[in-house]
Design an enzyme around this catalytic site. Structure first.
Site, PDB file in Angstrom:
ATOM      1  N   LEU A 117      45.535 -39.578   1.471  1.00  0.00           N
ATOM      2  CA  LEU A 117      45.860 -40.859   2.089  1.00  0.00           C
ATOM      3  C   LEU A 117      47.250 -41.367   1.717  1.00  0.00           C
ATOM      4  CD1 LEU A 117      42.405 -42.649   1.698  1.00  0.00           C
ATOM      5  CD2 LEU A 117      43.342 -41.543   3.738  1.00  0.00           C
ATOM      6  N   LYS A 118      47.914 -40.685   0.808  1.00  0.00           N
ATOM      7  CA  LYS A 118      49.280 -41.086   0.455  1.00  0.00           C
ATOM      8  C   LYS A 118      50.304 -40.544   1.450  1.00  0.00           C
ATOM      9  CE  LYS A 118      48.283 -41.537  -4.474  1.00  0.00           C
ATOM     10  NZ  LYS A 118      48.604 -41.074  -5.848  1.00  0.00           N
TER      11      LYS A 118
ATOM     12  N   ASN B 225      28.933 -54.708 -16.851  1.00  0.00           N
ATOM     13  CA  ASN B 225      29.926 -55.784 -16.877  1.00  0.00           C
ATOM     14  C   ASN B 225      29.591 -56.853 -15.846  1.00  0.00           C
ATOM     15  OD1 ASN B 225      32.169 -53.066 -17.090  1.00  0.00           O
ATOM     16  ND2 ASN B 225      31.576 -54.315 -18.834  1.00  0.00           N
ATOM     17  N   TYR B 226      29.215 -56.430 -14.641  1.00  0.00           N
ATOM     18  CA  TYR B 226      28.906 -57.394 -13.578  1.00  0.00           C
ATOM     19  C   TYR B 226      27.662 -58.204 -13.925  1.00  0.00           C
ATOM     20  CZ  TYR B 226      31.861 -53.883 -11.306  1.00  0.00           C
ATOM     21  OH  TYR B 226      32.863 -53.000 -11.022  1.00  0.00           O
TER      22      TYR B 226
ATOM     23  N   GLY C  15      35.574 -52.693 -13.857  1.00  0.00           N
ATOM     24  CA  GLY C  15      34.241 -53.013 -14.367  1.00  0.00           C
ATOM     25  C   GLY C  15      33.205 -52.005 -13.919  1.00  0.00           C
ATOM     26  N   HIS C  16      32.047 -52.096 -14.546  1.00  0.00           N
ATOM     27  CA  HIS C  16      30.890 -51.294 -14.158  1.00  0.00           C
ATOM     28  C   HIS C  16      29.653 -52.184 -14.168  1.00  0.00           C
ATOM     29  CE1 HIS C  16      32.480 -47.323 -13.500  1.00  0.00           C
ATOM     30  NE2 HIS C  16      33.155 -47.363 -14.636  1.00  0.00           N
TER      31      HIS C  16
ATOM     32  N   LEU D 266      41.287 -35.977   3.121  1.00  0.00           N
ATOM     33  CA  LEU D 266      42.587 -36.500   3.538  1.00  0.00           C
ATOM     34  C   LEU D 266      43.379 -36.995   2.338  1.00  0.00           C
ATOM     35  CD1 LEU D 266      41.780 -38.722   6.687  1.00  0.00           C
ATOM     36  CD2 LEU D 266      42.912 -36.500   6.651  1.00  0.00           C
TER      37      LEU D 266
ATOM     38  N   ASP E 163      25.062 -52.507  -9.081  1.00  0.00           N
ATOM     39  CA  ASP E 163      25.579 -51.545  -8.104  1.00  0.00           C
ATOM     40  C   ASP E 163      24.700 -51.469  -6.862  1.00  0.00           C
ATOM     41  OD1 ASP E 163      27.600 -50.940  -9.847  1.00  0.00           O
ATOM     42  OD2 ASP E 163      26.941 -48.907 -10.306  1.00  0.00           O
TER      43      ASP E 163
END
Length: 397
Positions: free
Chosen positions: A70-71, A138-139, A134-135, A68, A165
């Site tokens: 979505l815009k 980073n977290y 971030g990845h 889809l 993650d």
């Protein structure tokens, strides 16, 4: 077990797809909403199996996919129809994106007041970092984990798996969603869930964070705790350059460790609590492991219950008798009638056995099927195709 659950999945990359894979393995029906033109890094991640990545085909097994744009207003209206049936939403956009698209919780709950809507982001919907990219590393850094997950005077170690993650994002999302389902079952109420991977990672400081908060500010430091190399609980190199893990913390295991290593005369040192005693015993363990090869230590510790195990390569792990006995590798059907080996769901239950329907498929391959299920005619579908709503070519009609 979850065959009454229907989830609309707006996520990509790892955290969201891993969460919905867990739900799919337990019977939930997952419909992925994919962009017809934006690249999906996971689909392109090598090695490939056919057109798509093996990682993508694993993370998205047993799921359907609708494409889809979505815009476009018509796509938003289709989502509003879908949430009447797919009454759980998981999305992984940055804060504000779904609102700009007209697909935020407050808007979609008008279509279905019982909607459960989980937003999974790096830093959450509030706070000064809400819009910051971030990845995983980073977290872990912001959560205070990376700094003491290191050797003294060395940089933090990059993890082999994505802790923030998966342990932070995926697992906590599944817990939150299932909790919301239970709540809805007893009250009839839907809810909005704001799930931050940094929050969830910060909560993983459960062993050594409490000591700082309640005991006068005891800072966890690299190689400064019982479980990060501050004691002999560690990894040790063998003569031929392989490694063993040693977790012999309890006294009985420690005695068996000393016996296996041939240093039983050091048992008093092993049981010492002073910093110098700990250092000397760790050095003794290190020197002992260097005296034999990996295979020799495997043979020695095979029947010694000392919490000592070889550090396996992944190729060795899948052949390990324990992994095999637990059926952790399964054959998942491919569209051509063959199978792909994948990592199995780890959940074992007397009430349910996982059914793996298919590997993750092509982008939007179920679009027409899903549109027909919600009542769109062939003519209407073709009209929306002509408006480039799905990115589908003529033969998909």
């Amino acid at each position: 077990m979850l065959n009454s659950m229907k989830v609309l999945d707006f996520s990509k990359l790892l955290p969201g797809p891993y969460a919905t894979m867990m739900l799919a393995d337990l019977g939930a029906e997952i419909l992925r909403v994919e962009s017809p033109d934006l690249p999906d890094f996971i689909r392109q991640l090598e090695p490939l199996d056919g057109e798509d990545s093996a990682t993508h085909q694993h993370l998205n097994r047993s799921k359907k996919s609708i494409s889809l744009n979505l815009k476009k207003r018509e796509a938003v209206e289709l989502v509003k129809q879908l949430v009447k049936d797919y009454d759980i939403v998981l999305e992984q956009f940055r804060p504000g994106v779904m609102e700009r698209l007209g697909l935020d919780y407050e808007t979609l709950r008008e279509a279905n007041p019982k909607l459960i809507y989980c937003s999974l982001t790096g830093y959450g919907q509030t706070g000064p970092y809400r819009d910051r990219p971030g990845h995983d590393n980073n977290y872990l850094s912001v959560a205070g984990i990376a700094e003491y997950s290191a050797r003294k005077n060395e940089r933090p170690a990059p993890m082999g798996i994505q802790i923030a993650d998966i342990a932070g994002g995926s697992l906590h999302s599944v817990i939150a969603i299932l909790t919301a389902v239970i709540h809805r079952g007893s009250t009839g109420e839907g809810q909005y869930i704001d799930l931050s991977m940094t929050d969830s990672s910060f909560a993983l400081n459960a062993m050594f964070g409490p000591g700082y908060l309640s005991s006068g500010g005891v800072e966890p430091k690299p190689e400064g705790t019982e479980l990060n190399g501050g004691t002999f609980y560690d990894y040790y190199k063998t003569m031929d350059g392989r490694y063993f893990s040693v977790g012999s913390l309890e006294p009985p295991f420690r005695k068996r460790l000393c016996k296996g290593l041939g240093i039983s005369h050091l048992i008093d040192l092993a049981e010492g609590t002073g910093s110098e005693e700990k250092r000397l015993f760790k050095e003794a363990v290190r020197e002992a492991f260097l005296e034999k090869t990996y295979d020799e230590w495997v043979a020695i510790f095979k029947d010694i219950e000392a919490c000592v195990e070889p550090v396996l390569k992944f190729s060795e792990a899948i052949e390990h008798p324990q992994i095999k006995a637990r059926n952790m590798i399964v054959d998942v059907p491919k569209s051509d009638g063959t199978f792909q080996r994948q990592i199995a769901s780890p959940i074992k239950s007397t009430a349910y056995k996982q059914k793996y329907k298919s590997i993750g498929g092509k982008r939007g391959e179920n679009t027409v099927e899903i549109l027909r299920e919600i009542g769109l005619t062939k003519e209407k579908i073709n009209e929306l195709i002509d408006k480039d709503l799905f990115g589908l070519v003529k033969e998909h009609r």
